[in-house]
Design a protein around this motif. Structure first.
Motif, PDB file in Angstrom:
ATOM      1  N   TYR A   1      32.307  20.416  37.759  1.00  0.00           N
ATOM      2  CA  TYR A   1      33.721  20.790  37.709  1.00  0.00           C
ATOM      3  C   TYR A   1      33.842  22.295  37.887  1.00  0.00           C
ATOM      4  CZ  TYR A   1      33.552  16.271  35.495  1.00  0.00           C
ATOM      5  OH  TYR A   1      33.283  14.955  35.229  1.00  0.00           O
TER       6      TYR A   1
ATOM      7  N   VAL B   1      36.697  13.192  32.459  1.00  0.00           N
ATOM      8  CA  VAL B   1      36.316  14.531  32.028  1.00  0.00           C
ATOM      9  C   VAL B   1      37.099  14.863  30.753  1.00  0.00           C
ATOM     10  CG1 VAL B   1      38.018  15.647  33.546  1.00  0.00           C
ATOM     11  CG2 VAL B   1      36.073  16.959  32.723  1.00  0.00           C
ATOM     12  N   ARG B   2      36.416  15.493  29.805  1.00  0.00           N
ATOM     13  CA  ARG B   2      37.038  15.886  28.533  1.00  0.00           C
ATOM     14  C   ARG B   2      37.265  17.390  28.561  1.00  0.00           C
ATOM     15  NH1 ARG B   2      33.762  13.780  23.961  1.00  0.00           N
ATOM     16  NH2 ARG B   2      32.135  14.841  25.110  1.00  0.00           N
ATOM     17  N   LEU B   3      38.470  17.798  28.134  1.00  0.00           N
ATOM     18  CA  LEU B   3      38.816  19.203  27.988  1.00  0.00           C
ATOM     19  C   LEU B   3      39.069  19.447  26.508  1.00  0.00           C
ATOM     20  CD1 LEU B   3      40.378  18.012  30.731  1.00  0.00           C
ATOM     21  CD2 LEU B   3      40.765  20.444  30.998  1.00  0.00           C
TER      22      LEU B   3
ATOM     23  N   LEU C   1      34.761  21.957  29.120  1.00  0.00           N
ATOM     24  CA  LEU C   1      34.906  20.758  29.943  1.00  0.00           C
ATOM     25  C   LEU C   1      33.555  20.061  30.012  1.00  0.00           C
ATOM     26  CD1 LEU C   1      36.709  23.150  31.524  1.00  0.00           C
ATOM     27  CD2 LEU C   1      37.208  21.210  32.950  1.00  0.00           C
TER      28      LEU C   1
END
Length: 164
Positions: free
Chosen positions: A44, A74-76, A133
């Motif tokens: 990313y 995807v984790r933010l 991220l």
């Protein structure tokens, strides 16, 4: 929370298709001898800026291959709590006080995905926030190089753009 339920159902459906071999592009995928299942390398890259406690994030997922990924999540994560009410784009959902998850969509091998853009508000004004991220789910593919799908960027409340 309804979006999370839909994402879970989609994930289960894709997993079931992959197990039965009915998912297009998943049969006959190259695999690494030491890694069970198809291998993909997600990354990313993008930018973040903050003004008045409002954080704008733009990033593009990329799959360096060798296998395609039917979808990924995807984790933010932010170091500060987010405001209770957020307006998030389609495909993104809140999953905690400081966390938002977004689906990437299908990512062909050695290809760039669709750009993801979101704006969140912090609960309280802050001079800085740390944004992290990482991949939560890779569509059943195994990522042997986790170093490039984990990003950390310190964003100062200056309006300046920080790239990752």
């Amino acid at each position: 929370m309804r979006v999370l339920r839909v994402l879970r159902i989609l994930a289960l459906g894709v997993a079931a298709l992959a197990v039965t071999g009915a998912a297009p592009g998943l049969s006959g995928l190259p695999t690494h001898p030491d890694i069970p299942g198809p291998e993909a390398d997600l990354a990313y890259h993008g930018s973040a800026s903050m003004t008045g406690g409002r954080v704008d994030v733009r990033f593009t997922p990329r799959n360096h291959g060798p296998s395609a990924v039917p979808d990924a999540t995807v984790r933010l994560r932010w170091s500060k709590p987010l405001a209770d009410s957020q307006t998030l784009p389609t495909g993104c959902a809140r999953s905690g006080e400081r966390v938002v998850v977004c689906r990437t969509g299908a990512l062909a091998a050695d290809a760039v995905g669709e750009r993801i853009e979101l704006r969140v508000r912090l609960r309280d004004a802050s001079s800085e926030v740390l944004l992290e991220l990482d991949t939560v789910w890779g569509g059943g593919a195994v990522d042997g190089n986790r170093a490039n799908d984990q990003q950390r960027v310190l964003v100062l409340d200056t309006g300046d753009t920080y790239y990752f």
